[in-house]
Design an enzyme around this catalytic site. Sequence first.
Site, PDB file in Angstrom:
ATOM      1  N   HIS A  25      58.754 -22.888  22.890  1.00  0.00           N
ATOM      2  CA  HIS A  25      60.134 -23.050  22.417  1.00  0.00           C
ATOM      3  C   HIS A  25      61.043 -21.950  22.939  1.00  0.00           C
ATOM      4  CE1 HIS A  25      57.883 -25.767  19.943  1.00  0.00           C
ATOM      5  NE2 HIS A  25      58.925 -26.174  19.258  1.00  0.00           N
ATOM      6  N   ASP A  51      67.119 -26.672  16.310  1.00  0.00           N
ATOM      7  CA  ASP A  51      66.722 -25.599  15.391  1.00  0.00           C
ATOM      8  C   ASP A  51      67.766 -24.482  15.364  1.00  0.00           C
ATOM      9  OD1 ASP A  51      64.413 -26.505  14.219  1.00  0.00           O
ATOM     10  OD2 ASP A  51      63.083 -25.650  15.732  1.00  0.00           O
ATOM     11  N   ARG A 110      54.788 -27.033  27.154  1.00  0.00           N
ATOM     12  CA  ARG A 110      53.814 -26.692  26.101  1.00  0.00           C
ATOM     13  C   ARG A 110      52.632 -27.654  26.094  1.00  0.00           C
ATOM     14  NH1 ARG A 110      55.926 -28.948  20.376  1.00  0.00           N
ATOM     15  NH2 ARG A 110      57.455 -30.449  21.082  1.00  0.00           N
ATOM     16  N   ARG A 142      59.944 -26.452  24.521  1.00  0.00           N
ATOM     17  CA  ARG A 142      59.673 -27.486  23.531  1.00  0.00           C
ATOM     18  C   ARG A 142      59.781 -28.889  24.109  1.00  0.00           C
ATOM     19  NH1 ARG A 142      62.221 -31.097  20.353  1.00  0.00           N
ATOM     20  NH2 ARG A 142      61.408 -31.405  18.250  1.00  0.00           N
ATOM     21  N   GLU A 187      52.393 -12.458  12.705  1.00  0.00           N
ATOM     22  CA  GLU A 187      52.272 -12.302  14.159  1.00  0.00           C
ATOM     23  C   GLU A 187      51.768 -10.928  14.574  1.00  0.00           C
ATOM     24  OE1 GLU A 187      55.006 -13.270  12.507  1.00  0.00           O
ATOM     25  OE2 GLU A 187      54.995 -15.420  12.912  1.00  0.00           O
ATOM     26  N   PHE A 244      58.981 -15.547  17.923  1.00  0.00           N
ATOM     27  CA  PHE A 244      58.150 -14.863  16.928  1.00  0.00           C
ATOM     28  C   PHE A 244      57.099 -13.965  17.569  1.00  0.00           C
ATOM     29  CE2 PHE A 244      59.279 -18.880  14.456  1.00  0.00           C
ATOM     30  CZ  PHE A 244      60.457 -18.316  13.983  1.00  0.00           C
ATOM     31  N   SER A 277      53.026 -26.960  17.220  1.00  0.00           N
ATOM     32  CA  SER A 277      54.183 -26.790  18.100  1.00  0.00           C
ATOM     33  C   SER A 277      53.798 -26.227  19.461  1.00  0.00           C
ATOM     34  CB  SER A 277      55.207 -25.859  17.444  1.00  0.00           C
ATOM     35  OG  SER A 277      55.635 -26.396  16.207  1.00  0.00           O
TER      36      SER A 277
END
Lengths: 278, 313
Positions: free
Chosen positions: B104, B112, B7, B162, B54, B79, B33
Amino acid sequence: MSDNTPEFTDKSVDELVDIARGCRREIVKMVKRANAGHPGGSLSVIDLIVGLYGRTLRVSPTEPKHPGRDRLILSKGHASPAMYAALHAFGFLDETDLHSYRMFNGICQGHVDSKWTPGVDFSGGSLGMGLSFGLGVAISGRLTGRDHHSWVILGDGECQEGEIWEAAMAASHHRLENVTVIVDVNGIQNDDFVDQQMVMGDLSAKWAAFGWKVRDINGHDMTEIAEAIEWSKTTVGPCVILARTTKGKGVSFMENNPSFHGKAPDDEEFKLAMEELA
Amino acid sequence: MTGAASRDGYGAALLDLAGDDRIVVLEADLGKSTKSCLFRAEHPQRAFSMGIAEQNMMLVAAGLASTGMIPFASTFAIFTERGFEQVRNGIARPGLVAHICGSHGGIHTGTDGSSAQSIEDLAIYRTLPNMTVMHPCDASSTRALTKALVNHGSASYTRTVRNKTRKIYTDEEAAKLKIGEFSVLTEGSDVAILACGVMVQEALDAAETLAGEGVHATVVDVHTLKPFDHDEMKRISESCGAVVTAEDHSIIGGLGGAVAESLTAHHPVPLERVGVKDTYGMSGQPAELMEHYGLTANDIVDAAKTAIRRRNV
């Protein structure tokens, strides 16, 4: 591609009324030929579409992809016969093109499709997406300095989609002035009356609560349509016009009749419709 | 970039591209993020918050793309999936060139837990006509491939991760990568290991272990799952005769699926798929989770031996 943004075709209210009547005939003929389609919502929205082409849209049949053009985004993309009839009336499509509606490999696809039809800027068919698309165009206008305007037409049943309210929030948050929504409030959706499927409550208060300027009009009165278009252009927005309409307007047995949301008339019904729209 | 996450490469690429006025960044409250925050900090006038919404973000990207802008919309991989139908009907179907980045991705996401660990994103985006699907393995290659998207003529989905992973490419090596072409990291003739994302480092470790046992592996970084490099796949399967795929993703429909489709059509050989076996993740440290779900170099070594055994039957 010329540098200048296309001019709009300035039509009188009387001319627009005549054009809309001709479009109504073409709508019913298209659905009859295809033996499928959505006559009710096309007949409810046609006055609004004709009003936009005749009073404000800066578009040109000779340059349908001009980067400075205004966009008409028919988010309720199943009302495609109305769009095709108007595109024919304003020089984008030939009469023979209208015969391709819903036909194999035809340029007039079942739902409006930007890949197939000149003058169509947005591919619809899945409800709830058009306003978001219009915001993307509007943001581009802000960044590039082009003054094009996004005119987004929604259905009232379509306002049940959550994405509409995501977009309503975003337009307000980003203070997008170059987008206007017109809701075709015809009170009927696919299965039944809107109030039976999902009560929408006070649409005016809902839009206002999301930060929009709201105007309520009779969506079949061309004078009111023309005035509302002017109002939205001179009002610090974003603006929404709630156009109260009648599903199936102009054909007696289709008017306010949920069964003609997505059904073609039979031969007898077609004959009667043509007589009424003569 | 040493010890960076992919990322970070995405964020760096957006900054690299910022000189092009057509670049617009869209965020859904996860810019810190996804690392699109780096672009926002330098170019706030071309970075737009869409809020936690989204579906709207995907169609705003479509509208921008329809005017010739080059939108990059990012959020967690999982998402982006909320807007899948928007991507399908609003972006890919009309052929609009909008770029989506899902960060992620995978079990490796860690503590998470399962709600944030997309294990199906590569599979679903791979089914869409007009979509390029990438999952680069380190920050340098993510940076280079993201930059290459600007001259790429189709919509894209890029998965990043991530957590920090081993550096696989120098910036010079990464600059030579081409969207849609396999990157062969080592050549051997006994077995081929095709990996993507965090599993590329595991594949290289597995190859080293196998070499110690006299088994020589070809290791491929499949940074682009679609378009899939069928020509190179055929060449490698012919020379090795046994194939292993390794992905931090469901073994259904992702890299394992793509390789199975290609082998079946062009040169069937035994295939073993290392990946998440039709189950969901849970909370834990990445290393604990990779061990638990069978996503380690040792799992790849075992799979390679199985594939070779099946070939030799």
